[in-house]
Design an enzyme around this catalytic site. Sequence first.
Site, PDB file in Angstrom:
ATOM      1  N   LYS A  22      32.701 -17.507  18.380  1.00 30.07           N
ATOM      2  CA  LYS A  22      31.404 -17.074  17.820  1.00 30.07           C
ATOM      3  C   LYS A  22      30.993 -15.544  18.510  1.00 30.07           C
ATOM      4  O   LYS A  22      30.662 -14.441  17.896  1.00 30.07           O
ATOM      5  CB  LYS A  22      30.069 -18.004  17.724  1.00 30.07           C
ATOM      6  CG  LYS A  22      28.882 -17.207  17.522  1.00 30.07           C
ATOM      7  CD  LYS A  22      27.639 -18.097  17.540  1.00 30.07           C
ATOM      8  CE  LYS A  22      26.839 -18.272  18.709  1.00 30.07           C
ATOM      9  NZ  LYS A  22      25.995 -17.319  19.188  1.00 30.07           N
ATOM     10  N   ASN A  23      30.841 -15.772  20.002  1.00 33.48           N
ATOM     11  CA  ASN A  23      30.488 -14.763  20.515  1.00 33.48           C
ATOM     12  C   ASN A  23      31.396 -13.423  20.837  1.00 33.48           C
ATOM     13  O   ASN A  23      31.057 -12.607  21.536  1.00 33.48           O
ATOM     14  CB  ASN A  23      29.971 -15.163  22.250  1.00 33.48           C
ATOM     15  CG  ASN A  23      28.655 -16.103  21.656  1.00 33.48           C
ATOM     16  OD1 ASN A  23      28.084 -15.681  20.699  1.00 33.48           O
ATOM     17  ND2 ASN A  23      28.250 -16.816  22.691  1.00 33.48           N
ATOM     18  N   CYS A 116      14.255 -16.450  20.841  1.00 26.58           N
ATOM     19  CA  CYS A 116      14.330 -17.546  19.962  1.00 26.58           C
ATOM     20  C   CYS A 116      13.668 -18.835  20.926  1.00 26.58           C
ATOM     21  O   CYS A 116      13.034 -18.480  21.799  1.00 26.58           O
ATOM     22  CB  CYS A 116      15.667 -17.717  19.496  1.00 26.58           C
ATOM     23  SG  CYS A 116      16.738 -17.986  20.947  1.00 26.58           S
ATOM     24  N   ARG A 121      14.205 -13.114  25.365  1.00 30.21           N
ATOM     25  CA  ARG A 121      15.406 -12.395  24.945  1.00 30.21           C
ATOM     26  C   ARG A 121      15.378 -10.986  24.464  1.00 30.21           C
ATOM     27  O   ARG A 121      15.902 -10.576  23.556  1.00 30.21           O
ATOM     28  CB  ARG A 121      16.281 -13.149  24.038  1.00 30.21           C
ATOM     29  CG  ARG A 121      16.623 -14.579  24.475  1.00 30.21           C
ATOM     30  CD  ARG A 121      17.291 -15.300  23.376  1.00 30.21           C
ATOM     31  NE  ARG A 121      18.906 -14.844  23.632  1.00 30.21           N
ATOM     32  CZ  ARG A 121      19.914 -15.415  22.815  1.00 30.21           C
ATOM     33  NH1 ARG A 121      19.660 -16.224  21.957  1.00 30.21           N
ATOM     34  NH2 ARG A 121      21.128 -15.004  23.058  1.00 30.21           N
ATOM     35  N   ASP A 306      25.289 -21.827  28.190  1.00 30.44           N
ATOM     36  CA  ASP A 306      25.641 -22.646  26.878  1.00 30.44           C
ATOM     37  C   ASP A 306      25.974 -24.174  27.124  1.00 30.44           C
ATOM     38  O   ASP A 306      25.962 -24.871  26.181  1.00 30.44           O
ATOM     39  CB  ASP A 306      26.387 -21.799  25.886  1.00 30.44           C
ATOM     40  CG  ASP A 306      25.944 -20.295  25.814  1.00 30.44           C
ATOM     41  OD1 ASP A 306      26.599 -19.749  25.274  1.00 30.44           O
ATOM     42  OD2 ASP A 306      24.803 -20.247  25.966  1.00 30.44           O
ATOM     43  N   ARG A 420      25.471 -22.352  12.565  1.00 27.52           N
ATOM     44  CA  ARG A 420      25.460 -20.893  13.075  1.00 27.52           C
ATOM     45  C   ARG A 420      26.629 -20.882  13.979  1.00 27.52           C
ATOM     46  O   ARG A 420      27.146 -19.857  14.421  1.00 27.52           O
ATOM     47  CB  ARG A 420      24.310 -20.768  14.029  1.00 27.52           C
ATOM     48  CG  ARG A 420      22.836 -20.660  13.153  1.00 27.52           C
ATOM     49  CD  ARG A 420      21.760 -19.897  14.042  1.00 27.52           C
ATOM     50  NE  ARG A 420      22.370 -19.045  14.874  1.00 27.52           N
ATOM     51  CZ  ARG A 420      21.946 -18.855  16.099  1.00 27.52           C
ATOM     52  NH1 ARG A 420      21.141 -19.649  16.716  1.00 27.52           N
ATOM     53  NH2 ARG A 420      22.816 -17.906  16.893  1.00 27.52           N
TER      54      ARG A 420
HETATM   55  C1  EPZ Z   1      24.961 -13.772  25.198  1.00 25.94           C
HETATM   56  O1  EPZ Z   1      23.706 -13.532  24.909  1.00 25.94           O
HETATM   57  C2  EPZ Z   1      25.494 -14.795  24.124  1.00 25.94           C
HETATM   58  N1  EPZ Z   1      25.170 -14.610  22.779  1.00 25.94           N
HETATM   59  C3  EPZ Z   1      24.665 -16.234  24.579  1.00 25.94           C
HETATM   60  O2  EPZ Z   1      25.094 -17.262  23.670  1.00 25.94           O
HETATM   61  C4  EPZ Z   1      24.932 -16.576  26.148  1.00 25.94           C
HETATM   62  O3  EPZ Z   1      24.115 -17.572  26.392  1.00 25.94           O
HETATM   63  C5  EPZ Z   1      24.529 -15.336  27.051  1.00 25.94           C
HETATM   64  O4  EPZ Z   1      25.152 -14.339  26.581  1.00 25.94           O
HETATM   65  C6  EPZ Z   1      24.749 -15.581  28.267  1.00 25.94           C
HETATM   66  O5  EPZ Z   1      26.292 -15.730  28.567  1.00 25.94           O
HETATM   67  C7  EPZ Z   1      26.010 -13.681  22.265  1.00 25.94           C
HETATM   68  O6  EPZ Z   1      27.170 -13.092  22.758  1.00 25.94           O
HETATM   69  C8  EPZ Z   1      25.666 -13.403  20.606  1.00 25.94           C
HETATM   70  P1  EPZ Z   1      22.153 -11.850  28.169  1.00 25.94           P
HETATM   71  P2  EPZ Z   1      22.909 -12.463  25.479  1.00 25.94           P
HETATM   72  O7  EPZ Z   1      21.879 -10.397  27.613  1.00 25.94           O
HETATM   73  O8  EPZ Z   1      23.553 -11.317  25.393  1.00 25.94           O
HETATM   74  C9  EPZ Z   1      17.435 -11.330  29.700  1.00 25.94           C
HETATM   75  C10 EPZ Z   1      25.114 -18.992  22.209  1.00 25.94           C
HETATM   76  O9  EPZ Z   1      24.417 -20.072  22.017  1.00 25.94           O
HETATM   77  N2  EPZ Z   1      17.612 -10.007  29.319  1.00 25.94           N
HETATM   78  O10 EPZ Z   1      23.332 -11.877  29.050  1.00 25.94           O
HETATM   79  O11 EPZ Z   1      21.783 -12.257  24.477  1.00 25.94           O
HETATM   80  C11 EPZ Z   1      17.777 -12.332  28.634  1.00 25.94           C
HETATM   81  O12 EPZ Z   1      16.547 -12.572  28.215  1.00 25.94           O
HETATM   82  C12 EPZ Z   1      24.128 -17.855  22.816  1.00 25.94           C
HETATM   83  O13 EPZ Z   1      26.055 -18.871  21.893  1.00 25.94           O
HETATM   84  C13 EPZ Z   1      16.940  -8.997  29.273  1.00 25.94           C
HETATM   85  O14 EPZ Z   1      15.587  -9.575  29.873  1.00 25.94           O
HETATM   86  O15 EPZ Z   1      22.324 -12.788  26.859  1.00 25.94           O
HETATM   87  C14 EPZ Z   1      18.387 -13.735  29.206  1.00 25.94           C
HETATM   88  O16 EPZ Z   1      17.242 -14.133  29.801  1.00 25.94           O
HETATM   89  C15 EPZ Z   1      22.930 -18.404  23.453  1.00 25.94           C
HETATM   90  N3  EPZ Z   1      16.700  -7.991  28.765  1.00 25.94           N
HETATM   91  C16 EPZ Z   1      19.183 -12.871  30.467  1.00 25.94           C
HETATM   92  O17 EPZ Z   1      18.942 -11.608  30.648  1.00 25.94           O
HETATM   93  C17 EPZ Z   1      17.855  -7.487  28.200  1.00 25.94           C
HETATM   94  O18 EPZ Z   1      18.069  -6.229  27.698  1.00 25.94           O
HETATM   95  C18 EPZ Z   1      20.919 -12.925  29.966  1.00 25.94           C
HETATM   96  O19 EPZ Z   1      20.818 -12.370  28.585  1.00 25.94           O
HETATM   97  C19 EPZ Z   1      18.861  -8.270  28.182  1.00 25.94           C
HETATM   98  C20 EPZ Z   1      18.894  -9.469  28.560  1.00 25.94           C
END
Ligand code: EPZ
Length: 446
Positions: A22-23, A116, A121, A306, A420
């Site tokens: 998915k990712n 969410c 996020r 995850d 999803r």
């Molecule tokens: C990706 O989310 C994945 N989703 C997530 O999978 C996965 O858990 C996550 O990476 C960590 O590996 C997709 O790829 C669609 P991050 P992402 O940006 O990119 C904070 C699933 O179930 N942050 O690495 O959104 C953020 O809030 C999903 O498939 C900021 O503060 O994760 C989080 O706490 C869940 N500001 C942390 O960093 C930003 O600009 C990591 O977020 C970006 C992120």
Amino acid sequence: MKKYIINGGKKLKGETGISGSKNVVLKAVIAACLTDEEVELSNIPKISDFYTLLDLVKRIGATVRLVDHRVAIKLSKIKENSIPIEAGAKIRTSSMLLSPLLLRAHSAVIPNPGGCRIGARPIDWHIKGLEKMGARIKYNSRDGYFYATVNGLVGTTFRFKKNTHTGTETLILAGVCAQGRTVLENAAQEPEIDDLIKLLNAMGARIRRENPRSIIIDGVRKLHGAHYRIMQDRNELVTFALASALTGGGIVIKNAGLTHVSSFLEKFKEVGGAWEEKDSTVRFYLKSRVFPTDIITSSYPGFMTDWQGPWAVLMTQADGTSTIHETIYENRFGYIEELNKMGAEMSLYNPKVEHPLSFYNFNYDHVNRRYKHAVKIFGKTPLHNAVLAMSDLRAGATLVLSALIAKGESIIFGIEHLDRGYENFDKRLKALGANIKVVEDTVGIT
Ligand code: EPZ
């Protein structure tokens, strides 16, 4: 509203495959919007997030041909540069359309994807990077949209404050046709990012990972079409591995690549798990009792956030006390109450952390201080049936795994969350011998 009815305690047996990631597929669809030529993707997972994103790229002007697990996308010309806010709320990756829209239409109106159930996020690090590449981006808190314009994206050196999976991908997508070189420092190293890089390079981009945390992108004039096969879904693999271990060790997973799940394998072995590889299949099972352990989630190559929900189900069966400390998201324990309803004994707490601002990947501030960031799991607790509700995609998989081993008939509401990220989850479990059915719920719960 649909619900699952699951009669637990059955030993599952048989073969299953693992869907495409998915990712990866969501970002691959966005990558296809960077060129006016056709991009064909195979091994796609037929999940609702994928269909939602296909609707969005059709809205901006793409033609889409979907045959079984293959899709061909061709965005000859951008017809629309705005993404409706409900789409942003439905799937976060819709905000990544910023990159193709800025590149090809020089303007975009994108919803703030918003948080969410697992945390705030924000995408502030994505926005900062694009602004450094010359984009002018204004956020209007009244309507919840980002208004972005750019004359032309210019390569730059950008250092991420902390690990961001999609933040890294957004800037890669912006850099491929930017003028000059883009260097991403402290870039994320999740393997899904390298799969996206492989697709983009097949489309004519010039991207290389200089070392684990830095990525160099030399902008090219334009990208061309390509055919690409999406890598398998690591989260699905770990979910089925744990399903097998929890239900008697009889599930044989076909074409399972174990390269990117070594932090899971290490912990699984430590708690008494084992796996048997034969030809291109793997079967996960428990040698005997389950031993307790402590997990701290972290970005790749650490134990993935995850996986922690499904892992918690295994720890309810461990002889002793285990802990899970979640460092990526501020609020990812939505499943705890539900599992405690089934007889689990789990309690949330905040471990002592020297420097929380740098230790946690999320923004540790007064707002999210109210959340607990770790859980203690007192095992071994036999689980019994309950009426449950899913809070998010991975919590959904957690509840299904617990219902599969719980005595009696469990009812799980909110199964749209699972659609999803898991293709035909109930059908595949049923084929493995699970007593699971989907029922349209008339009464339901709010
Ligand atoms: C990706 O989310 C994945 N989703 C997530 O999978 C996965 O858990 C996550 O990476 C960590 O590996 C997709 O790829 C669609 P991050 P992402 O940006 O990119 C904070 C699933 O179930 N942050 O690495 O959104 C953020 O809030 C999903 O498939 C900021 O503060 O994760 C989080 O706490 C869940 N500001 C942390 O960093 C930003 O600009 C990591 O977020 C970006 C992120």
